[in-house]
Motif scaffolding. Structure first.
Motif, PDB file in Angstrom:
ATOM      1  N   LYS A  68      49.352  27.701  87.155  1.00  0.00           N
ATOM      2  CA  LYS A  68      49.985  26.901  86.112  1.00  0.00           C
ATOM      3  C   LYS A  68      49.328  27.027  84.809  1.00  0.00           C
ATOM      4  CE  LYS A  68      52.435  23.867  88.965  1.00  0.00           C
ATOM      5  NZ  LYS A  68      53.119  22.359  89.214  1.00  0.00           N
ATOM      6  N   VAL A  69      47.911  26.887  84.748  1.00  0.00           N
ATOM      7  CA  VAL A  69      46.919  26.992  83.627  1.00  0.00           C
ATOM      8  C   VAL A  69      46.258  28.177  83.778  1.00  0.00           C
ATOM      9  CG1 VAL A  69      45.394  25.537  82.396  1.00  0.00           C
ATOM     10  CG2 VAL A  69      46.990  24.270  83.619  1.00  0.00           C
ATOM     11  N   LYS A  70      46.150  28.912  83.103  1.00  0.00           N
ATOM     12  CA  LYS A  70      45.306  29.986  82.778  1.00  0.00           C
ATOM     13  C   LYS A  70      45.525  30.948  83.870  1.00  0.00           C
ATOM     14  CE  LYS A  70      41.418  28.129  80.099  1.00  0.00           C
ATOM     15  NZ  LYS A  70      39.867  28.046  80.058  1.00  0.00           N
ATOM     16  N   THR A  71      46.986  31.460  84.135  1.00  0.00           N
ATOM     17  CA  THR A  71      47.191  32.220  85.086  1.00  0.00           C
ATOM     18  C   THR A  71      46.539  33.682  85.118  1.00  0.00           C
ATOM     19  OG1 THR A  71      49.305  33.154  86.501  1.00  0.00           O
ATOM     20  CG2 THR A  71      49.227  33.024  83.933  1.00  0.00           C
ATOM     21  N   ASP A  72      46.506  34.517  85.970  1.00  0.00           N
ATOM     22  CA  ASP A  72      45.765  35.628  85.847  1.00  0.00           C
ATOM     23  C   ASP A  72      46.380  36.561  84.976  1.00  0.00           C
ATOM     24  OD1 ASP A  72      44.004  35.126  87.551  1.00  0.00           O
ATOM     25  OD2 ASP A  72      45.002  36.174  89.413  1.00  0.00           O
ATOM     26  N   CYS A  73      45.553  37.264  84.353  1.00  0.00           N
ATOM     27  CA  CYS A  73      45.929  38.473  83.365  1.00  0.00           C
ATOM     28  C   CYS A  73      44.963  39.448  83.420  1.00  0.00           C
ATOM     29  CB  CYS A  73      46.329  37.932  81.892  1.00  0.00           C
ATOM     30  SG  CYS A  73      44.852  37.345  81.009  1.00  0.00           S
ATOM     31  N   LEU A  74      44.841  40.815  83.072  1.00  0.00           N
ATOM     32  CA  LEU A  74      43.985  41.512  82.992  1.00  0.00           C
ATOM     33  C   LEU A  74      42.628  41.054  82.299  1.00  0.00           C
ATOM     34  CD1 LEU A  74      45.881  45.146  82.647  1.00  0.00           C
ATOM     35  CD2 LEU A  74      45.147  43.861  84.809  1.00  0.00           C
ATOM     36  N   TRP A  75      42.842  40.500  81.280  1.00  0.00           N
ATOM     37  CA  TRP A  75      41.576  39.852  80.483  1.00  0.00           C
ATOM     38  C   TRP A  75      41.078  39.005  81.367  1.00  0.00           C
ATOM     39  CZ3 TRP A  75      39.604  40.307  75.238  1.00  0.00           C
ATOM     40  CH2 TRP A  75      38.981  39.276  74.880  1.00  0.00           C
ATOM     41  N   ARG A  76      41.680  37.914  81.992  1.00  0.00           N
ATOM     42  CA  ARG A  76      40.880  36.697  82.741  1.00  0.00           C
ATOM     43  C   ARG A  76      40.272  37.576  83.923  1.00  0.00           C
ATOM     44  NH1 ARG A  76      45.445  33.790  80.965  1.00  0.00           N
ATOM     45  NH2 ARG A  76      44.657  32.060  79.448  1.00  0.00           N
ATOM     46  N   ILE A  77      41.112  38.476  84.388  1.00  0.00           N
ATOM     47  CA  ILE A  77      40.600  38.859  85.865  1.00  0.00           C
ATOM     48  C   ILE A  77      39.269  39.713  85.371  1.00  0.00           C
ATOM     49  CG2 ILE A  77      40.791  40.824  87.567  1.00  0.00           C
ATOM     50  CD1 ILE A  77      43.983  40.041  87.347  1.00  0.00           C
ATOM     51  N   SER A  78      39.061  40.333  84.332  1.00  0.00           N
ATOM     52  CA  SER A  78      38.012  41.229  83.980  1.00  0.00           C
ATOM     53  C   SER A  78      36.897  40.387  83.861  1.00  0.00           C
ATOM     54  CB  SER A  78      38.260  42.085  82.853  1.00  0.00           C
ATOM     55  OG  SER A  78      37.126  42.733  82.380  1.00  0.00           O
ATOM     56  N   GLU A  79      37.081  38.955  83.303  1.00  0.00           N
ATOM     57  CA  GLU A  79      36.052  38.120  82.869  1.00  0.00           C
ATOM     58  C   GLU A  79      35.480  37.419  84.023  1.00  0.00           C
ATOM     59  OE1 GLU A  79      36.020  34.343  79.472  1.00  0.00           O
ATOM     60  OE2 GLU A  79      37.921  34.962  80.412  1.00  0.00           O
TER      61      GLU A  79
ATOM     62  N   PHE B  15      36.244  42.281  78.096  1.00  0.00           N
ATOM     63  CA  PHE B  15      36.401  43.365  77.160  1.00  0.00           C
ATOM     64  C   PHE B  15      36.607  44.635  78.240  1.00  0.00           C
ATOM     65  CE2 PHE B  15      34.595  40.498  74.022  1.00  0.00           C
ATOM     66  CZ  PHE B  15      35.666  40.610  73.029  1.00  0.00           C
ATOM     67  N   LEU B  16      36.412  44.670  79.439  1.00  0.00           N
ATOM     68  CA  LEU B  16      36.326  45.750  80.381  1.00  0.00           C
ATOM     69  C   LEU B  16      38.042  45.844  81.010  1.00  0.00           C
ATOM     70  CD1 LEU B  16      32.894  45.750  81.973  1.00  0.00           C
ATOM     71  CD2 LEU B  16      33.662  47.127  80.073  1.00  0.00           C
ATOM     72  N   TRP B  17      38.805  44.869  80.576  1.00  0.00           N
ATOM     73  CA  TRP B  17      39.852  44.936  81.102  1.00  0.00           C
ATOM     74  C   TRP B  17      40.741  46.304  80.999  1.00  0.00           C
ATOM     75  CZ3 TRP B  17      44.511  46.177  78.788  1.00  0.00           C
ATOM     76  CH2 TRP B  17      44.476  46.284  77.317  1.00  0.00           C
ATOM     77  N   PRO B  18      40.495  47.263  80.061  1.00  0.00           N
ATOM     78  CA  PRO B  18      41.218  48.513  79.957  1.00  0.00           C
ATOM     79  C   PRO B  18      40.777  49.317  81.408  1.00  0.00           C
ATOM     80  CG  PRO B  18      40.419  47.841  78.065  1.00  0.00           C
ATOM     81  CD  PRO B  18      39.649  46.918  78.963  1.00  0.00           C
ATOM     82  N   LYS B  19      39.561  49.229  82.024  1.00  0.00           N
ATOM     83  CA  LYS B  19      39.255  49.931  83.117  1.00  0.00           C
ATOM     84  C   LYS B  19      40.215  49.759  84.331  1.00  0.00           C
ATOM     85  CE  LYS B  19      34.852  50.924  84.107  1.00  0.00           C
ATOM     86  NZ  LYS B  19      34.856  52.340  83.890  1.00  0.00           N
ATOM     87  N   ILE B  20      40.529  48.484  84.384  1.00  0.00           N
ATOM     88  CA  ILE B  20      41.510  47.882  85.575  1.00  0.00           C
ATOM     89  C   ILE B  20      42.800  48.456  85.344  1.00  0.00           C
ATOM     90  CG2 ILE B  20      42.449  46.121  86.700  1.00  0.00           C
ATOM     91  CD1 ILE B  20      40.063  44.402  86.045  1.00  0.00           C
TER      92      ILE B  20
ATOM     93  N   GLN C  66      47.487  52.313  86.462  1.00  0.00           N
ATOM     94  CA  GLN C  66      48.601  52.536  85.895  1.00  0.00           C
ATOM     95  C   GLN C  66      49.905  52.893  86.654  1.00  0.00           C
ATOM     96  OE1 GLN C  66      47.626  55.692  82.729  1.00  0.00           O
ATOM     97  NE2 GLN C  66      46.835  54.146  81.487  1.00  0.00           N
ATOM     98  N   LYS C  67      49.537  53.606  87.784  1.00  0.00           N
ATOM     99  CA  LYS C  67      50.701  53.764  88.787  1.00  0.00           C
ATOM    100  C   LYS C  67      51.798  52.557  88.900  1.00  0.00           C
ATOM    101  CE  LYS C  67      48.817  57.865  90.935  1.00  0.00           C
ATOM    102  NZ  LYS C  67      48.321  58.328  92.445  1.00  0.00           N
ATOM    103  N   SER C  68      50.910  51.340  89.115  1.00  0.00           N
ATOM    104  CA  SER C  68      51.493  50.177  89.516  1.00  0.00           C
ATOM    105  C   SER C  68      51.879  49.201  88.339  1.00  0.00           C
ATOM    106  CB  SER C  68      50.938  49.336  90.629  1.00  0.00           C
ATOM    107  OG  SER C  68      49.363  49.137  90.195  1.00  0.00           O
ATOM    108  N   ILE C  69      50.794  49.562  87.211  1.00  0.00           N
ATOM    109  CA  ILE C  69      50.951  48.496  85.994  1.00  0.00           C
ATOM    110  C   ILE C  69      51.107  49.460  84.639  1.00  0.00           C
ATOM    111  CG2 ILE C  69      49.691  46.883  84.420  1.00  0.00           C
ATOM    112  CD1 ILE C  69      47.687  46.395  86.864  1.00  0.00           C
ATOM    113  N   PRO C  70      52.478  49.653  84.502  1.00  0.00           N
ATOM    114  CA  PRO C  70      52.986  50.637  83.240  1.00  0.00           C
ATOM    115  C   PRO C  70      52.622  49.843  82.190  1.00  0.00           C
ATOM    116  CG  PRO C  70      54.609  50.772  85.009  1.00  0.00           C
ATOM    117  CD  PRO C  70      53.728  49.483  85.427  1.00  0.00           C
ATOM    118  N   ASN C  71      52.900  48.294  82.145  1.00  0.00           N
ATOM    119  CA  ASN C  71      52.680  47.561  81.108  1.00  0.00           C
ATOM    120  C   ASN C  71      51.477  46.879  81.394  1.00  0.00           C
ATOM    121  OD1 ASN C  71      52.684  45.593  78.917  1.00  0.00           O
ATOM    122  ND2 ASN C  71      54.937  45.682  78.828  1.00  0.00           N
ATOM    123  N   PRO C  72      50.423  46.761  80.587  1.00  0.00           N
ATOM    124  CA  PRO C  72      49.478  45.892  81.055  1.00  0.00           C
ATOM    125  C   PRO C  72      49.711  44.479  80.964  1.00  0.00           C
ATOM    126  CG  PRO C  72      48.883  47.054  78.996  1.00  0.00           C
ATOM    127  CD  PRO C  72      50.022  47.744  79.503  1.00  0.00           C
TER     128      PRO C  72
END
Length: 476
Positions: free
Chosen positions: A425-436, A445-450, A455-461
């Motif tokens: 509910k608060v601070k749900t997962d996103c690529l930025w937070r997962i990388s953090e 800042f390394l979220w682009p690597k993920i 990309q096959k399963s995440i067309p939109n980051p």
């Protein structure tokens, strides 16, 4: 007395009458040939007879006949008889002189038959001398030739290696000498020709047999030397020792003049020596191939423990596999001589360069579904074992190279570390937070690597969903 007076008166009357006639013109009287005084005899004149000279004529000498063809033919036949014993080779001067005299006699046969006949007699005499010289020369040559042939046969020990044929040749030599001593020219020539034929045939056959034994010895030694250079004492020790023993036994038989026994033993020695070299090379390649098989087996077993991402982006869990069960059912077989070599076959030299080129071409990642890559690699590994047991090491290596290419392609899709997206509910997962997260990169800042890896399963980051499994690539 009265008769004498009467005769005188008549003579005077006749003379007076004849002297009164006119004298006729003188007639030239024929001149008679002078008769040598020594052939003239004093005439015997009886009383009352007229003297008539008597001349004794010497009888004429009969005319000399030309030389006949028969006389010339006899001289020519004498020279031909001399030629039969090769007199022109042993008495060239006599024969040349004889032919020259015969030619001169032919030229004088009509003009001077006596001189021609003297020449023909000389031709016959020279031909006879030349015949004797030719006959003696041929005898000496024949004896020397027989002795030379005998020496030649003894040089290769024909009396030891082939006693029966050798004795037959000696019997023919004895018959030839008998004809020569009897001066049976034609029979001697036939016997000599047969002697040469038998002696030459025996020498040729025996010489070929001896050289064949030497070839067997040489070939066997060559195979053993090559096998030793390739460390046959490590890879085919029993076969190496057996071939060496048979080689020595074969040469002992040869030195004991047993050609047949020596040939049989050396043939087997050569066969075993070839097998030794073959087994040495095969077992070395077999050992290299076995090491490669084990390496590919380990790679397969390792790859089976990896999770992979399929072509649809799905994460497939690992399914551990072991090749031990297959090897228990299909054990690796050791190469044996009887399985690979026969007397007439030749060793096969493998062209490893060509195999390497094929390996490089096959190393390209195959266009297959990711989920089937590992299964195809397993099948290729099993086929490589079959070819290896059949002795086709080149083919086995080729199959193993293909299997490694499939394994490499499979590993390229392997997943190491993963993260399952969680809804909060608060601070749900996103690529930025997962990388953090500290257990991920500890750097937002390394979220682009993920994103790039998924990309096959995440067309939109910006759009990820709870429960979604993300592949976390390593930081490089």
């Amino acid at each position: 007395m009265n008769k004498k007076i009467l005769f005188t008166l008549l003579f005077l009357s006749l003379f007076i009458v004849m002297s009164c006639k006119t004298a006729p013109e003188p007639v030239e009287e024929p001149v008679e040939e002078a008769v040598p005084e020594e052939v003239m005899e004093e005439p015997v004149v009886e009383s009352g007879q007229t003297l008539t000279p008597v001349v004794e004529v010497k009888p004429e000498t009969p005319e000399v006949q030309p030389v006949s063809r028969e006389e010339l033919a006899l001289a020519r036949q004498a020279l031909e008889r001399a030629e039969m014993v090769e007199a022109s080779r042993f008495a060239p001067d006599l024969m040349a002189s004889g032919y020259s005299d015969l030619k001169e006699a032919v030229n004088l046969s009509e003009s001077d038959p006596d001189a021609a006949r003297l020449l023909l007699a000389g031709v016959k005499e020279k031909a006879e001398k030349a015949f004797n010289m030719g006959r003696d020369g041929l005898k000496a040559e024949a004896y020397a030739s027989l002795e030379s042939m005998k020496t030649k046969l003894l040089d290769i020990k024909a009396d030891k290696y082939s006693p029966d044929p050798y004795n037959q040749v000696l019997d023919q030599f004895a018959l030839t000498k008998k004809e020569i001593d009897a001066e049976n020219l034609m029979e001697a020539k036939k016997a000599m020709a047969l002697s040469k034929t038998k002696a030459n045939n025996l020498y040729k056959i025996l010489d070929e047999n001896i050289r064949w034994i030497e070839i067997l010895e040489r070939d066997t030694e060559t195979y053993l030397n090559e096998a030793e250079a390739e460390e046959a004492y490590l890879w085919a020790d029993a076969e190496f020792n057996q071939a060496g023993y048979q080689l020595s036994q074969g040469m002992i038989q040869f030195r004991q003049f047993d050609l047949k026994g020596s040939e049989a033993t050396l043939k087997e020695a050569k066969f075993r020596a070839k097998n030794t070299l073959y087994l040495t090379r095969v077992r070395k390649q077999q050992a290299e191939n076995d090491a490669r098989l084990m390496q590919v087996q380990m790679e397969l077993e390792e790859a089976s423990t990896l999770k992979i991402q399929t072509e649809t982006g799905e994460i497939k869990e690992a399914s551990p596999w072991s090749g031990t069960d297959y090897l228990n059912q299909n054990p690796l077989m050791d190469a044996k001589a009887d399985d690979y070599e026969t007397e007439d076959s030749e060793l096969v030299e493998y062209d490893l360069t060509q195999v390497i080129e094929e390996e490089e071409e096959e190393m390209m990642p195959p266009e297959e579904g990711v989920s089937t890559l590992l299964e195809k690699a397993k099948v290729l590994w099993q086929e490589a074992i079959t070819e290896r047991n059949a002795g086709n090491f080149g083919k086995s290596k080729e199959l193993l190279s293909q299997a490694e290419a499939y394994i490499s392609a499979y590993k390229a899709n392997a997943v190491g570390k993963t993260y399952t997206v969680v809804y909060r509910k608060v601070k749900t997962d996103c690529l930025w937070r997962i990388s953090e997260y500290k257990e991920i990169y500890d750097d937002p800042f390394l979220w682009p690597k993920i994103w790039q890896r998924n990309q096959k399963s995440i067309p939109n980051p910006d759009l990820i969903y709870p429960g979604q499994v993300l592949i976390i690539p390593p930081v490089e």
